[in-house]
Enzyme design. Structure first.
Site, PDB file in Angstrom:
ATOM      1  CG  MET A   2       0.840   5.296  -9.174  1.00  0.00           C
ATOM      2  SD  MET A   2       2.884   6.267  -9.357  1.00  0.00           S
ATOM      3  CE  MET A   2       3.021   7.575  -9.945  1.00  0.00           C
ATOM      4  CB  CYS A  83       5.076   6.812  -4.073  1.00  0.00           C
ATOM      5  SG  CYS A  83       5.616   6.501  -5.411  1.00  0.00           S
ATOM      6  N   GLY A 195       0.208  -3.992   3.639  1.00  0.00           N
ATOM      7  CA  GLY A 195       0.751  -4.188   3.299  1.00  0.00           C
ATOM      8  C   GLY A 195       0.625  -5.727   3.599  1.00  0.00           C
TER       9      GLY A 195
HETATM   10  C1  LIG Z   1       1.522  -1.477  -9.677  1.00  0.00           C
HETATM   11  C2  LIG Z   1       1.323  -0.460  -8.353  1.00  0.00           C
HETATM   12  C3  LIG Z   1       1.262   1.090  -7.636  1.00  0.00           C
HETATM   13  C4  LIG Z   1       1.128   1.667  -6.453  1.00  0.00           C
HETATM   14  N1  LIG Z   1       1.241   2.668  -7.012  1.00  0.00           N
HETATM   15  C5  LIG Z   1       0.841   3.466  -5.603  1.00  0.00           C
HETATM   16  C6  LIG Z   1       0.221   4.841  -5.080  1.00  0.00           C
HETATM   17  O1  LIG Z   1      -0.220   5.458  -6.678  1.00  0.00           O
HETATM   18  N2  LIG Z   1       0.278   5.119  -4.489  1.00  0.00           N
HETATM   19  C7  LIG Z   1       0.250   4.538  -3.390  1.00  0.00           C
HETATM   20  O2  LIG Z   1       0.273   4.849  -2.379  1.00  0.00           O
HETATM   21  N3  LIG Z   1       0.612   3.514  -3.025  1.00  0.00           N
HETATM   22  C8  LIG Z   1       0.708   2.730  -4.363  1.00  0.00           C
HETATM   23  N4  LIG Z   1       1.182   1.529  -4.664  1.00  0.00           N
HETATM   24  C9  LIG Z   1       1.336   1.112  -3.443  1.00  0.00           C
HETATM   25  C10 LIG Z   1       0.758  -0.196  -3.043  1.00  0.00           C
HETATM   26  O3  LIG Z   1      -0.559   1.030  -2.799  1.00  0.00           O
HETATM   27  C11 LIG Z   1       0.687  -0.340  -1.351  1.00  0.00           C
HETATM   28  O4  LIG Z   1       0.793  -0.012  -0.610  1.00  0.00           O
HETATM   29  C12 LIG Z   1       1.464  -1.826  -1.746  1.00  0.00           C
HETATM   30  O5  LIG Z   1       1.518  -2.501  -2.292  1.00  0.00           O
HETATM   31  C13 LIG Z   1       1.541  -2.914  -0.099  1.00  0.00           C
HETATM   32  O6  LIG Z   1       0.230  -3.504  -0.275  1.00  0.00           O
HETATM   33  P1  LIG Z   1      -0.282  -4.600  -0.996  1.00  0.00           P
HETATM   34  O7  LIG Z   1       0.942  -5.724   0.019  1.00  0.00           O
HETATM   35  O8  LIG Z   1      -1.936  -5.200  -0.337  1.00  0.00           O
HETATM   36  O9  LIG Z   1      -0.333  -4.367  -2.411  1.00  0.00           O
HETATM   37  C14 LIG Z   1       1.049   0.875  -5.807  1.00  0.00           C
HETATM   38  C15 LIG Z   1       1.634  -0.678  -5.532  1.00  0.00           C
HETATM   39  C16 LIG Z   1       1.953  -1.560  -6.838  1.00  0.00           C
HETATM   40  C17 LIG Z   1       1.732  -2.810  -6.922  1.00  0.00           C
END
Ligand SMILES: Cc1cc2nc3c(=O)[nH]c(=O)nc-3n(C[C@H](O)[C@H](O)[C@H](O)COP(=O)(O)O)c2cc1C
Length: 323
Positions: A2, A83, A195
């Site tokens: 988002m 979320c 993650g």
């Molecule tokens: C700005 C931002 C917005 C996010 N919005 C969503 C979302 O709309 N839906 C969702 O499932 N995860 C959302 N996430 C979480 C990511 O999809 C992910 O699960 C989380 O950042 C951990 O993974 P990563 O370490 O690879 O970033 C968002 C993360 C960030 C940074």
């Protein structure tokens, strides 16, 4: 994600990898059933395969929204159970749904009955101070009984009170072994892990234990990491159409030209920055990356709305080939 990703971002990522699945940010059932549907669901045909992520907790509303997603051409519907934001909790969906597996099962069942595409779930491994693996095992088991075959596991707890969404992506410890155990306990299910994953080596290590990996922040900040994915993970033995950064800039310049012509509306509609803002990380780690970012962040130049700015940004890197 988002406020970060949108169809322009997905179009950009699609220039880097043809096969990697792309997900929308969470779109709430309220936004779809009472809001501007084209604004939320429009996407470029080139984005396939692309999944629509829904936020909601009313089976009927989710079923209607899933149907809309299928009608608009999405390839998968994903339900957000991860979320932790306060706003989302007020709507009683997102991560707090992990406390109500029977309701999630009803939601999944209603969506599966409404569409013929896959319905998947993204979730955490627990909420608040739940430490036991059994919690997520029972959650997945209940939803699997409703027919869900694919689970995307953000492998840390969500803390529903006291942590911001950002802190909720950083502070609760990652427990990858919980996702690995899910795969052991439910070998017939597709388990994807998410993650804190940042490198090809890490992805490869996880793939020894689970079926897939989801990248969030790293894909956004360092998108060219995905350039080798088609060859490495999707069996394109000759490397497929593995693009160069140069190719990506050329393709996105053309995309920006077309989009601005269609939606630019004399400066009142789509702005060049709405497309280029996703591209700042394309040169991450390369010589000239800073000048590239600075050029693409120059508000005066962006306001002129000339996509040639992308080629100019490229010229600041050592990659440009002068003809
Ligand atoms: C700005 C931002 C917005 C996010 N919005 C969503 C979302 O709309 N839906 C969702 O499932 N995860 C959302 N996430 C979480 C990511 O999809 C992910 O699960 C989380 O950042 C951990 O993974 P990563 O370490 O690879 O970033 C968002 C993360 C960030 C940074």
């Amino acid at each position: 994600m988002m406020d970060w990703t949108d169809r322009h971002c997905r179009m950009f990522h699609r220039q880097i990898t043809r096969h990697t699945w792309l997900y929308t940010e969470m779109v709430t059932t309220g936004a779809l059933l009472h809001g501007d549907v084209p604004r939320h669901l429009d996407f470029n045909a080139e984005e396939h395969p692309v999944a629509l992520q829904l936020g909601g907790s009313e089976p009927e509303d989710l079923a209607k929204s899933a149907r809309l997603g299928e009608q608009w051409g999405y390839d998968e519907i994903n339900l957000n159970c991860g979320c932790p934001s306060e706003r989302v909790q007020k709507g009683a969906f997102g991560a707090c749904l992990m406390g109500e597996p029977a309701l999630v099962a009803d939601c999944v069942k209603a969506m599966r009955d409404a569409v013929s595409i896959d319905v998947t779930v993204k979730h955490r491994i627990g909420i608040d101070d739940v430490e036991s693996y059994d919690f997520v095992r029972d959650f997945v088991g209940t939803i699997a009984d409703a027919g869900c075959r694919t689970f995307i596991v953000h492998a840390r707890n969500a803390i529903l009170k006291g942590l911001s969404p950002k802190e909720n992506r950083e502070i609760p410890p990652l427990k990858y072994d919980f996702a690995y155990r899910l795969k052991q306990d439910f070998p017939a299910l597709e388990i994807l892990i998410n993650g804190g994953i940042k490198t090809i080596a890490e992805i490869d290590a996880h793939l020894q234990h689970v079926d897939g990996v989801m990248l969030g922040r790293e894909a956004y900040h360092n998108p060219f990491l995905m350039a080798g994915f088609d060859a490495r993970y999707y069996g394109e033995l000759d490397g497929g159409l593995q693009p160069t950064r140069n190719d990506v800039i050329v393709a996105m310049t053309e995309y920006a030209r077309v989009q601005l012509a269609l939606h630019g509306d004399g400066g009142k509609g789509l702005r060049l920055n709405s497309i280029t803002r996703h591209m700042l990380g394309l040169m991450a780690g390369m010589p000239g990356a800073r000048a590239f970012r600075q050029t693409l962040s120059d508000s005066k130049r962006l306001a002129l709305g000339d996509p040639a700015l992308l080629m100019e940004a490229l010229s600041h890197t050592q990659l440009v080939t002068l003809e």
